[in-house]
Design a protein around this motif. Structure first.
Motif, PDB file in Angstrom:
ATOM      1  N   THR A 186      -2.595   1.768  -2.958  1.00 36.56           N
ATOM      2  CA  THR A 186      -2.543   2.890  -3.895  1.00 36.56           C
ATOM      3  C   THR A 186      -1.143   3.041  -4.483  1.00 36.56           C
ATOM      4  O   THR A 186      -0.137   2.675  -3.873  1.00 36.56           O
ATOM      5  CB  THR A 186      -2.948   4.207  -3.209  1.00 36.56           C
ATOM      6  N   ARG A 187      -1.108   3.600  -5.685  1.00 31.42           N
ATOM      7  CA  ARG A 187       0.158   3.775  -6.384  1.00 31.42           C
ATOM      8  C   ARG A 187      -0.097   4.610  -7.633  1.00 31.42           C
ATOM      9  O   ARG A 187      -1.231   4.923  -7.962  1.00 31.42           O
ATOM     10  CB  ARG A 187       0.759   2.422  -6.781  1.00 31.42           C
ATOM     11  N   GLY A 205      -6.384   7.319   5.880  1.00 29.37           N
ATOM     12  CA  GLY A 205      -4.998   6.898   5.957  1.00 29.37           C
ATOM     13  C   GLY A 205      -4.678   6.140   4.685  1.00 29.37           C
ATOM     14  O   GLY A 205      -5.577   5.620   4.015  1.00 29.37           O
ATOM     15  N   ILE A 206      -3.418   6.094   4.337  1.00 27.17           N
ATOM     16  CA  ILE A 206      -3.019   5.444   3.093  1.00 27.17           C
ATOM     17  C   ILE A 206      -1.953   4.393   3.365  1.00 27.17           C
ATOM     18  O   ILE A 206      -0.937   4.660   4.009  1.00 27.17           O
ATOM     19  CB  ILE A 206      -2.472   6.468   2.073  1.00 27.17           C
ATOM     20  N   VAL A 207      -2.208   3.182   2.879  1.00 34.23           N
ATOM     21  CA  VAL A 207      -1.222   2.119   2.840  1.00 34.23           C
ATOM     22  C   VAL A 207      -0.927   1.882   1.360  1.00 34.23           C
ATOM     23  O   VAL A 207      -1.770   1.362   0.636  1.00 34.23           O
ATOM     24  CB  VAL A 207      -1.743   0.823   3.488  1.00 34.23           C
ATOM     25  N   THR A 208       0.225   2.302   0.904  1.00 36.33           N
ATOM     26  CA  THR A 208       0.535   2.175  -0.511  1.00 36.33           C
ATOM     27  C   THR A 208       0.931   0.739  -0.858  1.00 36.33           C
ATOM     28  O   THR A 208       1.212  -0.088   0.028  1.00 36.33           O
ATOM     29  CB  THR A 208       1.684   3.110  -0.907  1.00 36.33           C
ATOM     30  N   ALA A 209       0.980   0.464  -2.149  1.00 38.70           N
ATOM     31  CA  ALA A 209       1.470  -0.842  -2.597  1.00 38.70           C
ATOM     32  C   ALA A 209       2.905  -1.051  -2.142  1.00 38.70           C
ATOM     33  O   ALA A 209       3.303  -2.170  -1.776  1.00 38.70           O
ATOM     34  CB  ALA A 209       1.366  -0.949  -4.118  1.00 38.70           C
ATOM     35  N   SER A 210       3.697   0.025  -2.134  1.00 39.07           N
ATOM     36  CA  SER A 210       5.077  -0.070  -1.651  1.00 39.07           C
ATOM     37  C   SER A 210       5.122  -0.410  -0.163  1.00 39.07           C
ATOM     38  O   SER A 210       5.986  -1.172   0.289  1.00 39.07           O
ATOM     39  CB  SER A 210       5.815   1.245  -1.904  1.00 39.07           C
ATOM     40  N   ASP A 211       4.191   0.148   0.617  1.00 38.78           N
ATOM     41  CA  ASP A 211       4.120  -0.181   2.046  1.00 38.78           C
ATOM     42  C   ASP A 211       3.888  -1.681   2.244  1.00 38.78           C
ATOM     43  O   ASP A 211       4.501  -2.309   3.121  1.00 38.78           O
ATOM     44  CB  ASP A 211       2.996   0.600   2.728  1.00 38.78           C
ATOM     45  N   VAL A 212       2.986  -2.244   1.453  1.00 37.75           N
ATOM     46  CA  VAL A 212       2.716  -3.682   1.564  1.00 37.75           C
ATOM     47  C   VAL A 212       3.983  -4.465   1.263  1.00 37.75           C
ATOM     48  O   VAL A 212       4.320  -5.445   1.953  1.00 37.75           O
ATOM     49  CB  VAL A 212       1.575  -4.106   0.624  1.00 37.75           C
TER      50      VAL A 212
END
Length: 318
Positions: A186-187, A205-212
């Protein structure tokens, strides 16, 4: 195990032959199918650029170069599982409620003999009836949702069923396991902080594009595997999870997305998970160039088929 595989590329060039996914046999050409691929040419739920109704055939055309051996997963999926293309599910483009009913009924029929279903959309509205069908067989399912967007909004212009609302409806209907829900990739801007508050309340829960980007694929895969555990899990891939550089042909593009390599590597980390169904949606070929988006979607579908084939083999050997 004897299976009917793709057309032999040494006999028929890849640019010729049937336009089925990966040039696999049609469902009516095989006595049974372990994994069924079906298209849903529907985009009446989109909120911005239309055209995903043409996605299924575009992905099929883009899949012509797929080959039968997956070296990363060390599997020939079409040898260990009978995979077939069921063609497209006919849906009403003028009545979204009837379309949802059509998709759910078709998914029920295509999986009635124990087959797994990989669906090519179409817009993300189709995830709701597909989840209903999966939950009818497996009970509430875990969800790994790859997308630039949350898709847990309440309504658009008062409409409860759109491509931005399927997972809110799914939570409300009790067909998702709220202990194991995750968005990945997400972003972009939101309507307000309440969007995140609501999403958290639903159990996501959220794994953002930045997290990746910052944490890396290995760490993200470990977190997702821990969250899902042994639960039956449904994987939903909106192709706009990819950066527009990797997927320009989609209806609601957002800058700053993950790469096609990152997406495929995360999926390959799901080996051994109890995946029960999957979709790849929001491919809009009118905005694609040189089949960039179609090729990415075709490889995603191929990896999902490979994971399902491996899971079936592992379960059979257990």
């Amino acid at each position: 195990m004897t299976t009917i595989g793709p057309i032999d590329a040494s006999q028929t060039p890849r640019f010729a032959g049937p336009a089925s996914f990966a040039r696999l046999p049609r469902l009516d050409q095989v006595p049974r199918a372990d994994i069924v691929i079906a298209g849903v040419p529907f985009d009446s739920g989109v909120s911005y650029r239309p055209g995903a109704r043409f996605g299924p055939n575009h992905v099929r055309e883009s899949s012509r170069l797929l080959r039968p051996y997956h070296p990363t997963l060390d599997v020939s999926p079409f040898d260990i599982a009978q995979v077939a293309d069921a063609g497209d599910i006919a849906v009403n483009p003028f009545n979204i409620h009837q379309a949802i009913e059509n998709i759910e009924a078709a998914a029920d029929e295509l999986t009635s003999s124990g087959s797994n279903l990989v669906t090519i959309g179409g817009d993300h509205t189709i995830a709701l009836p597909l989840l209903r069908s999966a939950a009818a067989t497996h009970g509430p399912v875990a969800l790994v949702h790859f997308d630039a967007h949350l898709d847990t909004w309440d309504t658009y212009f008062g409409a409860e069923y759109t491509h931005g609302t399927p997972f809110r409806r799914a939570v409300e209907e009790g067909i998702l396991d709220t202990e194991a829900l995750t968005h990945v990739g997400t972003r972009g801007p939101l309507y307000g902080k309440k969007d995140l508050d609501d999403d958290r309340r639903f159990g996501f829960g959220i794994v953002t594009a930045s997290d990746v980007y910052y944490q890396g694929v290995t760490e993200i895969v470990d977190k997702l595997r821990q969250r899902v555990g042994a639960r039956p899990v449904y994987v939903s891939v909106d192709i706009d999870v990819l950066d527009p550089a990797h997927a320009p042909g989609t209806g609601t593009p957002e800058a700053g997305g993950i790469t096609s390599r990152e997406l495929l590597e995360i999926l390959r980390g799901f080996r051994g998970l109890n995946i029960v169904g999957a979709d790849v949606v929001e491919v809009a070929p009118a905005y694609d160039h040189a089949e960039i988006t179609g090729i990415a979607a075709a490889h995603v579908a191929y990896d999902l088929v490979s994971l399902l084939a491996l899971r079936r083999e592992e379960t059979a050997d257990a």
